[in-house]
Scaffold this motif. Structure first.
Motif, PDB file in Angstrom:
ATOM      1  N   ARG A 256      13.486  39.898  14.895  1.00  0.00           N
ATOM      2  CA  ARG A 256      14.222  40.351  16.080  1.00  0.00           C
ATOM      3  C   ARG A 256      15.592  40.843  15.619  1.00  0.00           C
ATOM      4  O   ARG A 256      16.324  40.135  14.926  1.00  0.00           O
ATOM      5  N   LEU A 257      15.907  42.058  16.001  1.00  0.00           N
ATOM      6  CA  LEU A 257      17.133  42.679  15.535  1.00  0.00           C
ATOM      7  C   LEU A 257      18.027  43.043  16.724  1.00  0.00           C
ATOM      8  O   LEU A 257      17.526  43.369  17.809  1.00  0.00           O
ATOM      9  N   PRO A 258      19.346  42.998  16.546  1.00  0.00           N
ATOM     10  CA  PRO A 258      20.258  43.344  17.654  1.00  0.00           C
ATOM     11  C   PRO A 258      20.312  44.840  17.892  1.00  0.00           C
ATOM     12  O   PRO A 258      19.970  45.644  17.016  1.00  0.00           O
ATOM     13  N   TYR A 259      20.752  45.232  19.074  1.00  0.00           N
ATOM     14  CA  TYR A 259      21.035  46.635  19.368  1.00  0.00           C
ATOM     15  C   TYR A 259      22.384  46.993  18.738  1.00  0.00           C
ATOM     16  O   TYR A 259      23.328  46.196  18.789  1.00  0.00           O
ATOM     17  N   VAL A 260      22.458  48.193  18.158  1.00  0.00           N
ATOM     18  CA  VAL A 260      23.637  48.527  17.350  1.00  0.00           C
ATOM     19  C   VAL A 260      24.206  49.889  17.725  1.00  0.00           C
ATOM     20  O   VAL A 260      23.521  50.752  18.277  1.00  0.00           O
ATOM     21  N   PHE A 261      25.488  50.046  17.415  1.00  0.00           N
ATOM     22  CA  PHE A 261      26.165  51.341  17.397  1.00  0.00           C
ATOM     23  C   PHE A 261      26.051  51.870  15.975  1.00  0.00           C
ATOM     24  O   PHE A 261      26.262  51.108  15.020  1.00  0.00           O
ATOM     25  N   ALA A 266      33.681  54.554   7.570  1.00  0.00           N
ATOM     26  CA  ALA A 266      35.055  54.209   7.942  1.00  0.00           C
ATOM     27  C   ALA A 266      35.106  53.013   8.890  1.00  0.00           C
ATOM     28  O   ALA A 266      36.176  52.445   9.115  1.00  0.00           O
ATOM     29  N   PHE A 267      33.966  52.631   9.452  1.00  0.00           N
ATOM     30  CA  PHE A 267      33.915  51.538  10.417  1.00  0.00           C
ATOM     31  C   PHE A 267      33.474  50.248   9.736  1.00  0.00           C
ATOM     32  O   PHE A 267      32.755  50.271   8.734  1.00  0.00           O
ATOM     33  N   PRO A 268      33.857  49.108  10.298  1.00  0.00           N
ATOM     34  CA  PRO A 268      33.448  47.827   9.706  1.00  0.00           C
ATOM     35  C   PRO A 268      31.978  47.524  10.015  1.00  0.00           C
ATOM     36  O   PRO A 268      31.461  47.900  11.075  1.00  0.00           O
ATOM     37  N   LEU A 269      31.316  46.859   9.101  1.00  0.00           N
ATOM     38  CA  LEU A 269      29.936  46.427   9.316  1.00  0.00           C
ATOM     39  C   LEU A 269      29.957  45.139  10.137  1.00  0.00           C
ATOM     40  O   LEU A 269      30.468  44.114   9.687  1.00  0.00           O
ATOM     41  N   GLN A 270      29.417  45.201  11.337  1.00  0.00           N
ATOM     42  CA  GLN A 270      29.405  44.049  12.241  1.00  0.00           C
ATOM     43  C   GLN A 270      28.015  43.880  12.830  1.00  0.00           C
ATOM     44  O   GLN A 270      27.118  44.690  12.593  1.00  0.00           O
TER      45      GLN A 270
END
Length: 325
Positions: A256-261, A266-270
């Motif tokens: 099960r994986l989260p929904y992501v942007f 240049a953006f942080p991995l969250q």
């Protein structure tokens, strides 16, 4: 007697100086060629000609169709209409909207725009920001909507999975630097890594290159990741108040994986932000993943390109204060 004689001499000198002083020429209320706006202004001549059988030329002129222009004008009328006075007629609502759209479409300066609109640059400096604010107020609720429920987010995710073959993706995020002239005394506050001065337009788009959230005004010196951390939606994601759907198993996955942007490096991995693997050490599987992610993320870059090519003010330096930009 001596004091009286001195007083008379001084009075004579003062009177002589007053007579010698040149009178200032009275400033005119308005330049003569500007007063003929209602006869020769573009809103009363070329606009009427273009809307009569020249739809393509009208679209090139104002970057929208005739019907869209008058629909927008109808929504704005009560916001930008001014009253006539006994001294002069007000600039019409159509003329105000036309001048604003020409500024956005061309990116020319107020000094250059005044000759085609027959509106002085001083008036344009008030009309254009005022009309832009009115456009935002009347359109934001209908055309700039950020999802707030799991169903709305999942509808966007289906678009990315169907069109760009990237599951569990709910948005593409990126920032665009809008070039400005830095205010006096600002130093390197607006100086960015590209060697120019700018403010940042941070945007979120869906799978169809449509803007659904924007954050504007951060100084260009801040990185895209730093800009994102200071946005309202970023804080809402951190506090889990955005209505994101629960984790799910994508097709072919056992986890099960989260929904992501999706974003660039240049953006942080969250948890809810996914970016490509490092280019230096990519396996074949990682390279495929990075390609799929970049293809989904390209929608926000395409949206910036569409925006800037339609309204070319975003392709040039805007010679206004940062707040007006």
């Amino acid at each position: 007697m001596v004091a009286t004689a001195k007083r008379k001499i001084l009075c004579s000198i003062i009177i002589a100086l007053c007579l010698m002083k040149k009178k200032k020429k009275k400033r005119i209320w308005c330049k003569e060629w500007l007063t003929k706006r209602h006869v020769y202004g573009s809103h009363t001549t070329i606009l009427r000609e273009l809307q009569d059988g020249h739809e393509k030329d009208f679209r090139d002129y104002l970057r929208m169709s005739v019907s869209t222009f008058y629909t927008l004008l109808g929504k704005l009328e009560s916001y930008i209409m001014k009253k006539d006075t006994h001294m002069r007629q007000s600039i019409t609502t159509g003329g105000r909207l036309e001048a604003t759209l020409r500024f956005l479409a061309t990116g020319c300066t107020y000094s250059a725009l005044q000759y085609s609109t027959r509106i002085s640059k001083q008036s344009l400096s008030r009309i254009i920001p005022e009309t832009c604010r009115a456009i935002y107020e009347v359109l934001k609720d209908d055309y700039l909507q950020t999802p707030t429920t799991p169903d709305e987010w999942m509808r966007v995710a289906r678009g990315f999975e169907t069109r760009w073959n990237f599951p569990n993706c709910i948005r593409a995020i990126d920032g665009k630097h809008i070039l400005i002239t830095p205010p006096q005394g600002s130093g390197s506050y607006y100086y960015n890594y590209k060697g120019t001065h700018s403010i940042v337009l941070m945007a979120i788009t869906d799978a169809n290159c449509e803007f659904l959230y924007v954050d504007i005004g951060c100084n260009g010196r801040v990185s895209d990741g730093g800009v994102w951390d200071n946005t309202h939606i970023s804080s809402c994601i951190a506090t889990e108040t955005t209505g994101l759907p629960s984790d799910r198993k994508p097709k072919g996955s056992e986890r099960r994986l989260p929904y992501v942007f999706v974003a660039d490096n240049a953006f942080p991995l969250q948890r809810h932000i996914m970016k490509p693997f490092s280019h230096r050490t990519q396996s074949n599987r990682e390279r495929i993943f990075s390609y799929r992610l970049s293809r989904a993320r390209r929608t926000v870059e395409n949206a910036f390109g569409i925006l800037a090519n339609r309204f070319r003010v975003f392709l040039s330096t805007i010679y206004l204060s940062p707040s007006k930009v």
